[in-house]
Design a protein around this motif. Sequence first.
Motif, PDB file in Angstrom:
ATOM      1  N   GLU A 163       0.747  -1.233   0.104  1.00  0.00           N
ATOM      2  CA  GLU A 163      -0.050   0.123  -0.070  1.00  0.00           C
ATOM      3  C   GLU A 163       0.786   1.312  -0.070  1.00  0.00           C
ATOM      4  OE1 GLU A 163      -2.838   2.120  -0.628  1.00  0.00           O
ATOM      5  OE2 GLU A 163      -3.355   0.123  -0.111  1.00  0.00           O
ATOM      6  N   GLY A 175       0.118  -5.962   8.451  1.00  0.00           N
ATOM      7  CA  GLY A 175      -1.223  -6.334   8.281  1.00  0.00           C
ATOM      8  C   GLY A 175      -2.251  -5.391   8.976  1.00  0.00           C
ATOM      9  N   GLU A 178      -9.242 -10.087   9.573  1.00  0.00           N
ATOM     10  CA  GLU A 178      -8.369  -9.555   8.630  1.00  0.00           C
ATOM     11  C   GLU A 178      -8.978  -8.569   7.733  1.00  0.00           C
ATOM     12  OE1 GLU A 178      -5.927 -11.259   5.158  1.00  0.00           O
ATOM     13  OE2 GLU A 178      -4.746 -11.657   6.903  1.00  0.00           O
ATOM     14  N   LYS A 188      -6.392  -6.133   6.153  1.00  0.00           N
ATOM     15  CA  LYS A 188      -5.277  -6.246   5.287  1.00  0.00           C
ATOM     16  C   LYS A 188      -4.191  -7.067   5.446  1.00  0.00           C
ATOM     17  CE  LYS A 188      -6.576  -2.113   3.289  1.00  0.00           C
ATOM     18  NZ  LYS A 188      -6.823  -1.934   1.713  1.00  0.00           N
ATOM     19  N   THR A 229       0.940  -5.378   3.942  1.00  0.00           N
ATOM     20  CA  THR A 229       0.422  -4.611   3.189  1.00  0.00           C
ATOM     21  C   THR A 229       1.283  -3.061   3.512  1.00  0.00           C
ATOM     22  OG1 THR A 229      -1.590  -5.478   3.297  1.00  0.00           O
ATOM     23  CG2 THR A 229      -1.617  -3.244   3.075  1.00  0.00           C
TER      24      THR A 229
END
Length: 185
Positions: A112, A146, A172, A174, A178
Motif C-alpha cells: 500500500e 497487516g 483480517e 489487510k 501491506t
Amino acid sequence: MVLNDEIWRIAVVEYNWSSKNVFMVTTSRGKTGIFMEKSAGFVHVNSGRGLTAMNEILQEYHFARDDFSDPERVYAFLNEVTFLRTGPRLIPCSSVGLRKIGPIRAWLKYLEDDELVIRELCEDPVFTFVGDTWTVVFNVMLPDGGVDQWTVTGVHDSEANVNQILSAEVCEVKPADTFHYPLLG
C-alpha cells in the motif's frame, strides 16, 4: 511449557492502575504470552480461555461513561484490551494511534502506498450502547504489516467505572506486508 518453546525473557508488566502481578514471557522463537499470577500459579491471559483473567485485570482499570467519547482515553483503553488479549506491538487505529505511529510515509513501503488508506483505517472508534452493554469496532495495525478489525463487546459498570469484556472477535482487513511497520526497526 504453555508456549511450547524455550523461555528467552520474562518481563514484569507494570501498571499504575493494577495491583495484579502480570508478566510478559517471550520465547526464543518470538512467541509472547501474557500471564497473571493467581493463587499458587499463573493464568495465561492471552490464550483462548483468558477472557476471565483479562477481566480480572481490567476490574481495576477505571473507565467512566464520559471516557467513551474521549479519543485519548479510548486509545489507552483499547490498547490495554488488545495487549491483554493478544500481546504487545499492536497499535489500535484512531486519530491518537495515527499520531503515535509517526510519519505515515514510513508505513507506505510495501503493498500500500496511499496515505488516504491509513487515514481511513485510523478513524476514531465509536462505541454503541444498548443499556450498559457496548460494542466497538476498530482496526489494529500489526507488526507483520497487516491490519485486523476487532469487534469488542463489553458491559460498563457505571458505579465502579469499570468494564467487563464479553467477547473480542478479530478478522483480517489487510494481509501481512501491506504496510511497513517501522517501529520494529
